[in-house]
Every structure is written in structure tokens, then in C-alpha cells.
Design a protein around this motif. Structure first.
Motif, short mmCIF file in Angstrom:
data_model
loop_
_atom_site.label_atom_id
_atom_site.label_comp_id
_atom_site.label_asym_id
_atom_site.label_seq_id
_atom_site.Cartn_x
_atom_site.Cartn_y
_atom_site.Cartn_z
N THR A 37 -10.46 5.63 -1.88
CA THR A 37 -11.69 4.87 -2.12
C THR A 37 -12.48 4.70 -0.82
OG1 THR A 37 -10.72 3.70 -3.99
CG2 THR A 37 -12.62 2.66 -2.93
N CYS A 43 8.92 -5.43 0.98
CA CYS A 43 8.55 -5.17 -0.42
C CYS A 43 9.41 -6.00 -1.37
CB CYS A 43 8.69 -3.68 -0.74
SG CYS A 43 7.48 -2.63 0.09
N ARG A 45 1.55 3.76 -3.47
CA ARG A 45 0.50 4.19 -4.40
C ARG A 45 -0.78 3.38 -4.19
NH1 ARG A 45 5.03 4.73 -7.91
NH2 ARG A 45 4.66 2.66 -8.77
N GLN A 46 -0.65 2.07 -3.96
CA GLN A 46 -1.83 1.24 -3.71
C GLN A 46 -2.53 1.66 -2.41
OE1 GLN A 46 -3.36 -1.02 -5.63
NE2 GLN A 46 -4.92 -1.26 -4.08
N LEU A 47 -1.76 1.92 -1.37
CA LEU A 47 -2.34 2.37 -0.11
C LEU A 47 -3.10 3.69 -0.28
CD1 LEU A 47 0.61 1.54 2.29
CD2 LEU A 47 -1.63 0.41 2.24
N GLN A 63 5.27 1.29 -5.31
CA GLN A 63 4.03 0.62 -5.74
C GLN A 63 3.10 0.38 -4.56
OE1 GLN A 63 6.17 -2.63 -7.64
NE2 GLN A 63 5.22 -2.10 -9.60
N VAL A 64 3.66 -0.02 -3.43
CA VAL A 64 2.85 -0.27 -2.23
C VAL A 64 2.21 1.03 -1.74
CG1 VAL A 64 2.88 -1.04 0.17
CG2 VAL A 64 4.17 -2.30 -1.55
N ARG A 114 -4.50 4.81 -3.11
CA ARG A 114 -5.74 4.52 -3.85
C ARG A 114 -6.80 3.93 -2.93
NH1 ARG A 114 -1.96 2.88 -7.84
NH2 ARG A 114 -2.10 0.73 -7.13
N GLU A 115 -6.40 2.98 -2.09
CA GLU A 115 -7.36 2.35 -1.17
C GLU A 115 -7.90 3.36 -0.16
OE1 GLU A 115 -5.21 -0.94 0.50
OE2 GLU A 115 -5.25 -2.05 -1.39
#
Length: 60
Positions: free
Chosen positions: A44, A24, A36-38, A33-34, A40-41
């Protein structure tokens, strides 16, 4: 009304954490941040509708 952030505690082995944090840092992004992105993905990909401040998290 803005919601306060919630804390998620994840247990992983120390060597994996160290490698993750180093990767990171090398990409100038925080581990949080990573993660949180994981999340969200993942939401989805599984059809979970979500938006900030929304209680609607029902899967389609």
C-alpha cells in the motif's frame, strides 16, 4: 477460483526470531499474521494495487 497460499521463506538470526515469536505470542497473534500485515502495508505504501485473486499488481 481460489488460489493456494504461497510460501515465503525468510532467513533471520535465531535470537531475533525467538524475540519476534515471543512478542507475537504475548499479543495473541501469529508471526505469519504479522508478516502478512507488514506485506500489505508495504504494498500500500508503495502504491501497489492488490486484491485477493487479482493478477493486477501494477504500481501507480
Amino acid at each position: 477460483m481460489e488460489e493456494k497460499p504461497a510460501r515465503l521463506t525468510v532467513l533471520i538470526d535465531a535470537d531475533r526470531k525467538k524475540a519476534f515469536e515471543a512478542l507475537c505470542a504475548s499479543q495473541d497473534i501469529t508471526a505469519s499474521q504479522v508478516v502478512r500485515q507488514l506485506i500489505r502495508e508495504y504494498l500500500t505504501r508503495h502504491g501497489v494495487r492488490w486484491s485477493p485473486g487479482s493478477a493486477d499488481t501494477a504500481a501507480d
